[in-house]
Enzyme design. Structure first.
Site, PDB file in Angstrom:
ATOM      1  N   ASP A  46       0.844  -1.192   0.000  1.00 53.15           N
ATOM      2  CA  ASP A  46       0.000   0.000   0.000  1.00 53.15           C
ATOM      3  C   ASP A  46       0.876   1.238   0.000  1.00 53.15           C
ATOM      4  OD1 ASP A  46      -2.264   1.602   0.054  1.00 53.15           O
ATOM      5  OD2 ASP A  46      -3.192   0.530   1.727  1.00 53.15           O
ATOM      6  N   ASP A  59       3.671   2.671  -4.720  1.00 58.79           N
ATOM      7  CA  ASP A  59       2.657   3.385  -5.481  1.00 58.79           C
ATOM      8  C   ASP A  59       2.139   2.417  -6.533  1.00 58.79           C
ATOM      9  OD1 ASP A  59       1.084   4.970  -7.056  1.00 58.79           O
ATOM     10  OD2 ASP A  59       2.660   6.407  -7.597  1.00 58.79           O
ATOM     11  N   ASN A  85      -7.277  -5.786  -3.986  1.00 59.94           N
ATOM     12  CA  ASN A  85      -8.213  -4.901  -3.315  1.00 59.94           C
ATOM     13  C   ASN A  85      -8.014  -3.425  -3.652  1.00 59.94           C
ATOM     14  OD1 ASN A  85     -10.023  -4.031  -0.879  1.00 59.94           O
ATOM     15  ND2 ASN A  85      -8.041  -3.044  -0.500  1.00 59.94           N
ATOM     16  N   TYR A 149     -14.524   4.424 -13.193  1.00 62.54           N
ATOM     17  CA  TYR A 149     -14.573   3.409 -12.137  1.00 62.54           C
ATOM     18  C   TYR A 149     -15.384   2.192 -12.586  1.00 62.54           C
ATOM     19  CZ  TYR A 149     -15.214   1.493  -7.413  1.00 62.54           C
ATOM     20  OH  TYR A 149     -15.225   0.695  -6.301  1.00 62.54           O
ATOM     21  N   LYS A 153     -14.068  -1.707 -13.156  1.00 63.30           N
ATOM     22  CA  LYS A 153     -14.607  -2.790 -12.337  1.00 63.30           C
ATOM     23  C   LYS A 153     -15.326  -3.833 -13.199  1.00 63.30           C
ATOM     24  CE  LYS A 153     -13.133  -1.375  -8.364  1.00 63.30           C
ATOM     25  NZ  LYS A 153     -12.092  -2.125  -7.631  1.00 63.30           N
TER      26      LYS A 153
END
Length: 249
Positions: A46, A59, A85, A149, A153
């Site tokens: 992360d 990053d 995730n 987005y 997805k």
């Protein structure tokens, strides 16, 4: 050679590790906590990992930095569980969505998952066992102000189905979890508490509450389990019932 028989987790694996991208906060942090409770050793990548023991700072919007982090994660040996995730929302209407926003969403939400899968895949194949869980979203079915987005997805759902078909013979499953409204900092940034649009979301949820990161982590836990080897290529919506009447049966 791939095997057509069920492939339980190899007993030779002394450490059941799980790689979680974006595991420093929100749903990722809740998933890491649940994985520890389930007996796994989370390996977290992360941007902010000062509070995460053994976390790898990177990053994940940068392919080269992602590759560096993956090499560090795999220094201690193969990892046979993966939770893709990490994500970014970049809300905007279709006419105003910028190419920079679109490219950022594409890199973080889609390219990173693909890159992580490829890095872990040799170890999974060698073990004859693997679990891949991709963090999708109810927005993949369509949502205002989510052009970039939703596109990424939906693409993640498509990759999940392809991976399930290609990797199943090697004892590797690939599934996606599609959260609906979940109370995280990311959600609150895109949907300010008390705003009329946010209240409209709550009112539309059949169970009449916003979800929690733990709700999502519970679903991820099921799909990571060695006993879930007959479930693959699926999108499990954790949305309080919001997709009923929207998602195909």
């Amino acid at each position: 050679m791939p095997s057509s028989t069920a492939s339980p987790e190899p007993s030779t694996l002394s450490r059941a590790r799980v790689l979680i991208t974006g595991g420093g906060a929100g749903i990722g942090a809740a998933t890491a906590e649940r994985c520890r409770a389930d007996g796994y050793e989370p390996v977290i990548i992360d941007r902010v990992v000062d509070h995460v023991p053994g976390g790898i700072r990177a990053d994940l919007s940068d392919p080269e930095d992602t590759e560096r982090a993956l090499q560090l994660a795999l220094q201690d040996g193969p990892i046979t569980r993966l939770v893709n995730n990490v994500g970014v929302v970049v809300p905007n209407d279709a006419a105003s969505q910028t190419l920079a926003e679109f490219d950022l969403a594409l890199s973080v939400n889609l390219r990173c998952a693909f890159q992580c899968m490829q890095a872990l895949l040799p170890g999974m194949k060698q073990a004859g066992f693997g679990r891949i869980v991709n963090m999708s979203s109810r927005a993949a079915l369509g949502k205002e102000l989510r052009t970039a987005y939703a596109a990424t997805k939906a693409g993640l759902n498509g990759m999940t189905r392809v991976w399930a078909l290609e990797l199943g013979p090697f004892g590797i499953t690939a599934n996606a979890v599609g959260p609906g409204p979940i109370r995280t900092a990311l959600f609150d940034k895109a949907n300010p508490p008390g705003a009329p649009r946010t209240q409209k979301i709550v009112d539309a949820i059949p169970v009449k509450r916003i979800g929690t990161p733990q709700d999502v982590a519970h679903a991820v836990s099921y799909l990571l389990d060695a006993r879930s080897g007959f479930v693959t290529g699926q999108v499990l919506y954790v949305c309080g019932g919001m997709t009923v009447g929207v998602a195909s049966v």
